[in-house]
Design a protein around this motif. Structure first.
Motif, short mmCIF file in Angstrom:
data_model
loop_
_atom_site.label_atom_id
_atom_site.label_comp_id
_atom_site.label_asym_id
_atom_site.label_seq_id
_atom_site.Cartn_x
_atom_site.Cartn_y
_atom_site.Cartn_z
N PHE A 73 32.76 69.09 -27.19
CA PHE A 73 32.37 68.96 -28.59
C PHE A 73 30.88 69.25 -28.81
CE2 PHE A 73 36.29 66.42 -29.15
CZ PHE A 73 36.75 67.01 -30.32
N GLY A 74 30.16 69.44 -27.71
CA GLY A 74 28.74 69.72 -27.85
C GLY A 74 27.94 68.55 -28.37
N ILE A 75 28.32 67.33 -27.98
CA ILE A 75 27.65 66.13 -28.51
C ILE A 75 26.94 65.36 -27.39
CG2 ILE A 75 29.15 65.87 -30.51
CD1 ILE A 75 30.83 63.89 -28.93
N THR A 76 26.50 66.09 -26.37
CA THR A 76 25.80 65.43 -25.25
C THR A 76 24.51 64.76 -25.72
OG1 THR A 76 24.79 67.56 -24.70
CG2 THR A 76 26.77 66.93 -23.47
N LYS A 77 23.82 65.38 -26.70
CA LYS A 77 22.57 64.79 -27.20
C LYS A 77 22.83 63.46 -27.88
CE LYS A 77 18.44 65.84 -29.91
NZ LYS A 77 18.40 64.49 -30.49
N TYR A 78 23.97 63.37 -28.59
CA TYR A 78 24.31 62.11 -29.24
C TYR A 78 24.42 60.99 -28.21
CZ TYR A 78 27.29 58.54 -31.37
OH TYR A 78 27.81 57.35 -31.79
N TYR A 79 25.08 61.28 -27.09
CA TYR A 79 25.26 60.26 -26.05
C TYR A 79 23.96 59.99 -25.30
CZ TYR A 79 30.22 59.58 -26.73
OH TYR A 79 31.42 59.23 -27.25
N SER A 80 23.13 61.01 -25.14
CA SER A 80 21.82 60.78 -24.53
C SER A 80 20.98 59.87 -25.41
CB SER A 80 21.11 62.12 -24.31
OG SER A 80 21.78 62.92 -23.36
N ASP A 81 21.01 60.14 -26.71
CA ASP A 81 20.27 59.29 -27.65
C ASP A 81 20.82 57.87 -27.65
OD1 ASP A 81 18.75 61.46 -28.31
OD2 ASP A 81 19.85 61.94 -30.14
N LYS A 82 22.14 57.75 -27.54
CA LYS A 82 22.76 56.43 -27.55
C LYS A 82 22.38 55.65 -26.29
CE LYS A 82 27.08 54.13 -28.75
NZ LYS A 82 28.52 54.32 -29.11
N LEU A 83 22.29 56.31 -25.15
CA LEU A 83 21.86 55.65 -23.92
C LEU A 83 20.44 55.12 -24.08
CD1 LEU A 83 22.13 54.90 -20.91
CD2 LEU A 83 21.28 57.20 -20.38
N ARG A 84 19.57 55.93 -24.65
CA ARG A 84 18.19 55.50 -24.85
C ARG A 84 18.10 54.35 -25.86
NH1 ARG A 84 18.39 60.35 -22.96
NH2 ARG A 84 16.71 61.20 -21.68
N TRP A 85 19.01 54.35 -26.83
CA TRP A 85 19.07 53.22 -27.77
C TRP A 85 19.42 51.94 -27.03
CZ3 TRP A 85 23.08 49.93 -29.27
CH2 TRP A 85 22.79 49.11 -30.38
N TRP A 86 20.39 52.00 -26.14
CA TRP A 86 20.76 50.84 -25.34
C TRP A 86 19.60 50.39 -24.45
CZ3 TRP A 86 24.16 47.40 -26.19
CH2 TRP A 86 25.39 47.70 -26.77
N GLN A 87 18.88 51.38 -23.90
CA GLN A 87 17.73 51.03 -23.06
C GLN A 87 16.66 50.31 -23.86
OE1 GLN A 87 16.79 54.95 -21.58
NE2 GLN A 87 17.89 54.63 -19.66
N ARG A 88 16.38 50.81 -25.07
CA ARG A 88 15.38 50.14 -25.91
C ARG A 88 15.83 48.72 -26.27
NH1 ARG A 88 15.25 55.35 -28.27
NH2 ARG A 88 16.62 54.67 -29.98
N LYS A 89 17.11 48.57 -26.57
CA LYS A 89 17.63 47.25 -26.92
C LYS A 89 17.53 46.30 -25.73
CE LYS A 89 21.65 45.04 -29.05
NZ LYS A 89 23.00 45.24 -29.62
N SER A 90 17.86 46.80 -24.55
CA SER A 90 17.78 45.98 -23.33
C SER A 90 16.34 45.61 -23.02
CB SER A 90 18.41 46.74 -22.16
OG SER A 90 18.30 46.01 -20.96
N ASN A 91 15.41 46.58 -23.18
CA ASN A 91 14.00 46.31 -22.91
C ASN A 91 13.45 45.28 -23.89
OD1 ASN A 91 14.03 48.16 -20.84
ND2 ASN A 91 13.17 49.83 -22.05
N ALA A 92 13.84 45.40 -25.16
CA ALA A 92 13.37 44.45 -26.17
C ALA A 92 13.83 43.03 -25.84
CB ALA A 92 13.88 44.87 -27.56
N PHE A 93 15.08 42.92 -25.37
CA PHE A 93 15.60 41.60 -25.00
C PHE A 93 14.83 41.04 -23.80
CE2 PHE A 93 18.54 39.24 -22.20
CZ PHE A 93 18.73 38.13 -23.00
N ALA A 94 14.57 41.91 -22.81
CA ALA A 94 13.83 41.46 -21.62
C ALA A 94 12.42 41.00 -22.00
CB ALA A 94 13.77 42.59 -20.60
#
Length: 603
Positions: free
Chosen positions: A249-270
């Motif tokens: 579907f050519g949506i690899t960037k969407y999932y890359s961005d979503k991974l980074r969103w999870w990372q930011r959320k995890s870092n904020a919690f830490a």
């Protein structure tokens, strides 16, 4: 680096302190609202596994008590040796050195051995629980089990069982050993100075009380961390499982961005948890320094007045820390107690799921397998949700030697009908039965499932060789039998051209083969099982018409009495079928030859 470690350690200790008081508050609330019995029931369930290894646990407890005693003896020997060095009791030097070295070596050896023993016992109990729970999950009612996501099941199966297994063996021994350590340490201090004993005894709980007063803002850090970890794991598993689709579907960037969103959320919690630790750590450190200063000042005064020796002062300081540590460990058991209860409750939810329907007499049908079986639905009604029927008061029959087609729009109940035939779900009304040639009739259930070979929709090929995929249904199959099954499924023509033929290694989801080739291998696997009833759920959708028809002819030729039921959207199959049923508008309707022919044209 050492300061960084100390900061992290202080932060972790303060957070653990907070968690202890939150756990105590939870226990008090549950006691007040009468739900404490749930925790007790959960622990009764945990202890059913502990009882299997009770003698090992008793032995572990005794060794732990001995190890604690050796540690106290080693501390006393250190005190006496300092007294010798500072001019006291010089005549006992060699005795003290011998006893000190012996107790230290024994304590270290026994402590390390106990750690290994605890690990082995924990693994044993974990394996026992996993095996039992796995068997219960496998035998759980399909519909009830389907309400749980794969990520949730995996989290319960791994994380929760790990929590339970660790505490199943260590909780009671830990209480006994810690209480013994607390009492023995207190007695040692009391033996030399009653005021120091009282000061040390009061200091530990007072420190925890101060920490509790300072913690106004409650945060369930452990729960939030577990939930976030599960969500991140689910995202990662889903991403890698559907990697081909994501790329297509050519949506690899969407999932890359979503991974980074999870990372930011995890870092904020830490960082949030870290800041909380810093704030409470500052106050806690101040209180700890004041307490330590009071004890140290008292010891210096006693030393200055020559009421104690330098060795006794060192013993006081050391044992005061051990007493505080023992108290902390004792109170710290409470979160583990509560967390194990929560994990046990989550596991018990799976254990308590309804079982599949079993009819023990189903094994008696095996003797009639050569003659084939009739599958029949009489006045059948079924719905997943009460009040909403997928199938209502319908009939269907499939006899040995027949190919029976189920057709109709998607989502109307064809796959549900296959689940009823497999005994995965049970009728809400009417009968779903299997009948042998001699008239013996039994309801379709989990124990009749071995009489079926099933090829579901989608890709069901796993990583491994083609032969390994085939032997899933018949472990003892010879290479010749596998090749014959591949020939019947029209798969041998491409398998024989592959490197290593049937030993050719496939990737996950059959990577290395086309969709049509994967379907033919899946059909060959069902053929190898050679069950009296064959179910094909859109299993030939990726095959060309010629291959599809040839496969079906080969299957019937292999065993003339085989009952073959197919769900399809393909017109090429219909004129090969003895019966065609339309599944639509909650009804199963048999079509006559003219209607079936017209449906083939409409397709």
């Amino acid at each position: 680096m050492s300061e960084y470690r100390r900061d992290n350690q202080n932060t972790e200790e303060k957070v653990n302190t907070k968690i202890v008081f939150e756990s105590l508050e939870i226990l008090v609330k549950k006691w007040m609202d009468g739900s404490l019995t749930e925790i007790i029931d959960d622990w009764k369930w945990i202890f059913t596994y502990s009882k299997r290894h009770r003698w090992a646990i008793v032995f572990y407890t005794i060794m732990g008590l001995i190890s604690t005693t050796l540690g106290i003896i080693s501390s006393l020997m250190s005190k006496f040796m300092l007294d010798v060095i500072t001019g006291y009791q010089t005549d006992k030097l060699w005795v003290l050195i011998t006893v000190s070295l012996t107790s230290t070596v024994l304590s270290l050896t026994l402590g390390n051995w106990l750690g290994r023993f605890n690990l082995k016992l924990s693994q044993k109990i974990s394996n026992d629980i996993q095996s039992d729970i796995f068997d219960r999950i496998i035998d759980a009612d399909w519909y009830e089990l389907s309400k749980y996501s794969n990520g949730d099941l995996l989290n319960r199966f791994r994380s929760d069982i790990g929590t339970v297994s660790g505490n199943a063996i260590s909780w009671i021994p830990s209480i006994i050993i810690i209480v013994y350590n607390f009492i023995a340490t207190f007695i040692v201090i009391l033996r030399y100075d009653w005021f120091m004993a009282v000061l040390a005894f009061i200091g530990a709980p007072f420190g925890f009380a101060m920490s509790a007063i300072l913690m106004k803002k409650r945060r369930a850090y452990a729960k939030r961390a577990q939930e976030m970890g599960s969500e991140i794991m689910s995202f990662q598993v889903e991403t890698f499982y559907n990697f081909d689709t994501i790329k297509s579907f050519g949506i690899t960037k969407y999932y890359s961005d979503k991974l980074r969103w999870w990372q930011r959320k995890s870092n904020a919690f830490a960082l949030e948890m870290n800041m909380f630790g810093i704030k409470t750590g500052i106050i806690g450190s101040i209180f700890g320094t004041i307490t330590q200063g009071i004890v140290f000042g008292y010891c210096l005064w006693r030393l200055w007045t020559r009421d104690i020796t330098y060795g006794t002062m060192t013993l006081f300081m050391q044992q005061r820390s051990k007493l505080a540590g023992a108290f902390s460990s004792l109170v710290g058991i409470i979160p583990g107690f509560l967390n194990s209860s929560i994990s046990a409750h989550r596991i018990r939810e799976l254990v308590d799921l309804p079982r599949e329907k079993h009819v023990p007499q189903s094994g008696e049908l095996d003797q009639y397998a050569a003659d084939g079986f009739t599958i029949e639905m009489r006045d059948l009604s079924f719905g997943y949700v009460r009040g909403k029927r997928v199938i209502r008061r319908s009939d269907m029959i499939a006899k040995p030697g027949e190919i029976v087609a189920l057709v109709g729009p998607s989502g109307e109940g064809k796959t549900t009908l296959i689940r009823l035939i497999l005994g995965l779900v049970q009728p809400k009304g009417g009968d779903a039965v299997i009948r042998a040639a001699n008239g013996t009739e039994l309801p379709l259930n989990a124990d009749t499932r071995h009489l079926f070979a099933y090829v579901p929709q989608g890709n069901t090929i796993l990583s491994g060789s083609i032969a390994e995929n085939m032997r899933m249904v018949k472990p003892e199959a010879t290479d010749e039998e596998i090749i014959e099954a591949l020939k019947i499924a029209c798969a041998w023509d491409f398998v024989e051209k592959m490197p290593d033929t049937i030993d050719y290694k496939l990737g996950e989801r059959g990577r290395g083969l086309s969709e049509g080739q994967n379907q033919r291998v899946a059909i060959a696997r069902a053929v190898l099982r050679d069950a009296p009833v064959l179910l094909l759920d859109e299993a030939t959708s990726a095959l060309d018409v010629k291959t599809e028809r040839q496969v079906l002819r080969n299957i019937i030729k292999q065993r003339p009495n085989k009952t073959c039921i197919v769900t399809t959207h393909r017109p090429s199959v219909l004129n090969m079928c003895q019966r065609v049923y339309r599944v639509m508008d909650t009804a199963i309707t048999e079509l006559d030859e003219q209607e079936a022919a017209q449906m083939a044209i409409d397709f």
